[in-house]
Design an enzyme around this catalytic site. Structure first.
Site, PDB file in Angstrom:
ATOM      1  N   HIS A 142      25.941  27.060 -15.426  1.00  7.83           N
ATOM      2  CA  HIS A 142      25.514  24.992 -16.256  1.00  7.83           C
ATOM      3  C   HIS A 142      24.701  25.433 -17.244  1.00  7.83           C
ATOM      4  O   HIS A 142      24.979  25.176 -18.466  1.00  7.83           O
ATOM      5  CB  HIS A 142      25.017  24.477 -14.967  1.00  7.83           C
ATOM      6  CG  HIS A 142      24.308  23.372 -16.359  1.00  7.83           C
ATOM      7  ND1 HIS A 142      24.966  21.708 -15.521  1.00  7.83           N
ATOM      8  CD2 HIS A 142      23.324  22.892 -16.354  1.00  7.83           C
ATOM      9  CE1 HIS A 142      24.439  20.536 -16.559  1.00  7.83           C
ATOM     10  NE2 HIS A 142      23.059  21.237 -16.510  1.00  7.83           N
ATOM     11  N   GLU A 143      24.363  26.245 -17.490  1.00  7.59           N
ATOM     12  CA  GLU A 143      23.136  26.251 -18.412  1.00  7.59           C
ATOM     13  C   GLU A 143      23.213  27.004 -19.773  1.00  7.59           C
ATOM     14  O   GLU A 143      23.372  26.810 -21.023  1.00  7.59           O
ATOM     15  CB  GLU A 143      21.822  26.884 -18.714  1.00  7.59           C
ATOM     16  CG  GLU A 143      21.139  25.759 -17.114  1.00  7.59           C
ATOM     17  CD  GLU A 143      20.768  24.359 -18.022  1.00  7.59           C
ATOM     18  OE1 GLU A 143      20.169  24.941 -19.314  1.00  7.59           O
ATOM     19  OE2 GLU A 143      20.107  23.421 -17.050  1.00  7.59           O
ATOM     20  N   HIS A 146      26.237  25.233 -21.200  1.00  4.85           N
ATOM     21  CA  HIS A 146      25.783  24.083 -23.000  1.00  4.85           C
ATOM     22  C   HIS A 146      25.766  24.714 -24.523  1.00  4.85           C
ATOM     23  O   HIS A 146      25.846  24.473 -25.359  1.00  4.85           O
ATOM     24  CB  HIS A 146      23.878  23.697 -22.138  1.00  4.85           C
ATOM     25  CG  HIS A 146      24.073  22.737 -21.155  1.00  4.85           C
ATOM     26  ND1 HIS A 146      24.201  21.703 -21.579  1.00  4.85           N
ATOM     27  CD2 HIS A 146      23.173  22.551 -20.959  1.00  4.85           C
ATOM     28  CE1 HIS A 146      23.988  20.379 -20.756  1.00  4.85           C
ATOM     29  NE2 HIS A 146      23.548  21.026 -19.840  1.00  4.85           N
ATOM     30  N   GLU A 220      25.187  16.342 -19.534  1.00  3.69           N
ATOM     31  CA  GLU A 220      25.676  17.052 -18.242  1.00  3.69           C
ATOM     32  C   GLU A 220      26.852  17.076 -17.675  1.00  3.69           C
ATOM     33  O   GLU A 220      26.935  17.670 -16.957  1.00  3.69           O
ATOM     34  CB  GLU A 220      24.205  16.659 -17.435  1.00  3.69           C
ATOM     35  CG  GLU A 220      22.850  16.464 -18.243  1.00  3.69           C
ATOM     36  CD  GLU A 220      22.367  18.289 -18.271  1.00  3.69           C
ATOM     37  OE1 GLU A 220      22.787  18.800 -17.468  1.00  3.69           O
ATOM     38  OE2 GLU A 220      21.891  18.448 -19.363  1.00  3.69           O
TER      39      GLU A 220
END
Length: 305
Positions: A142-143, A146, A220
């Site tokens: 997930h990070e 980004h 997100e």
């Protein structure tokens, strides 16, 4: 920027472009008006905000790590953490970011850096203690999504108008406190001009705040989706979300307050139990919305869609 195997998100790209366009319009009208009525304030605020923007853009990784008391760790210091990052890099064909650990019991993670070359992915010791390797992989994917989506750079630039408006509001309030609002000088309009400055700055700040928060919530969801599709384990990411959110609610309020300034960067916001944040002002979408999206992705993967 190097291409990766992270799923592209046209919705995120379009929202980024629309947000930047709308903020640009507000910025042009806002600054143009102040250059006409109070050019000396506009110049000072513009220069100050510009310097802050450049510093945040080029040194966001170092600034955020310093504020969070994070430190870069080598593969020898954190072999398991580096191993998870290496697997994600192999799956996504993305350059390996710097890896850091922050000594905090608040279970969370964040990514920073203006591009993949300068990216840093940081996890807290609290997160490492609570998640198993599969859940940790989902969070780190997930990070890294980004970073692949250029989120940090876009959000830094998008926040520029809010910084500028905030500075001008502060200058206007200070000037009013120093006698501007009640001035009896030959210029009888000084007080009205100061009030107009503060009001216009507040409006510009409110618009930029709402636009950037809306973009933050969508990014997100986009990172959740990209991570779930990359790893093929949406249930692991859902489990990590549920576990982290529940454990954050049990963290002492005093410890949470020190971390809440970084909510926009975090995997999930550092909010204690009983805290209710309007969806309009939140940096993250509600937990049930994130879990619903992951459940839908899980169904699609199981059907081979």
């Amino acid at each position: 920027m190097a291409r990766t195997r992270y799923a592209s998100d046209r919705g995120l790209t379009s929202r980024m472009l629309v947000t930047m366009f709308l903020l640009g319009l507000v910025y042009v009208v806002f600054v143009g008006a102040f250059f006409v009525f109070v050019p000396e304030w506009a110049v000072v605020a513009l220069v100050g905000a510009g310097l802050f923007l450049l510093a945040q853009y080029f040194f966001s990784d170092k600034m955020t790590l310093f504020a969070m008391r994070g430190r870069i760790v080598s593969p020898r210091e954190a072999p398991e953490l580096h191993g998870v990052i290496d697997r994600i890099c192999a799956m996504s064909d993305a350059p390996k970011p710097k890896v850091a650990i922050a000594d905090s019991d608040v279970p969370n993670a964040f990514a920073t850096g203006r591009n993949q070359k300068n990216a840093v992915v940081c996890v807290t010791t609290g997160l490492l203690r609570r998640l198993d390797p599969v859940e940790l992989e989902g969070v780190l994917a997930h990070e890294m999504a980004h970073v692949a989506h250029r989120d940090v750079a876009v959000m830094t630039i998008a926040s520029f108008l809010g910084i500028l408006a905030g500075l001008i509001t502060r200058f206007g309030l200070y000037a009013g406190l120093w006698g501007g609002f009640g001035s009896r000088s030959r210029d009888q309009n000084t007080g009205l001009i100061l009030l107009a400055v503060v009001a216009a700055s507040a409006v510009a700040y409110a618009i930029s705040f709402l636009l950037t928060r809306a973009l933050s919530r969508y990014r997100e969801l986009s990172a959740d989706r990209a991570a779930a599709l990359l790893t093929g384990r949406p249930s692991a990411l859902a489990s990590a979300l549920t576990k982290v959110t529940g454990d954050i609610a049990r963290i002492p309020t005093r410890d949470l307050r020190s971390a809440q300034a970084f909510n926009a960067f975090f995997f999930t916001p550092a909010l204690g139990r009983g805290v209710s944040v309007s969806s309009l002002f939140s940096t993250h979408p509600p937990l049930d919305k994130r879990l619903a999206q992951l459940s839908k992705i899980s169904d699609q993967l199981s059907r081979g869609v």
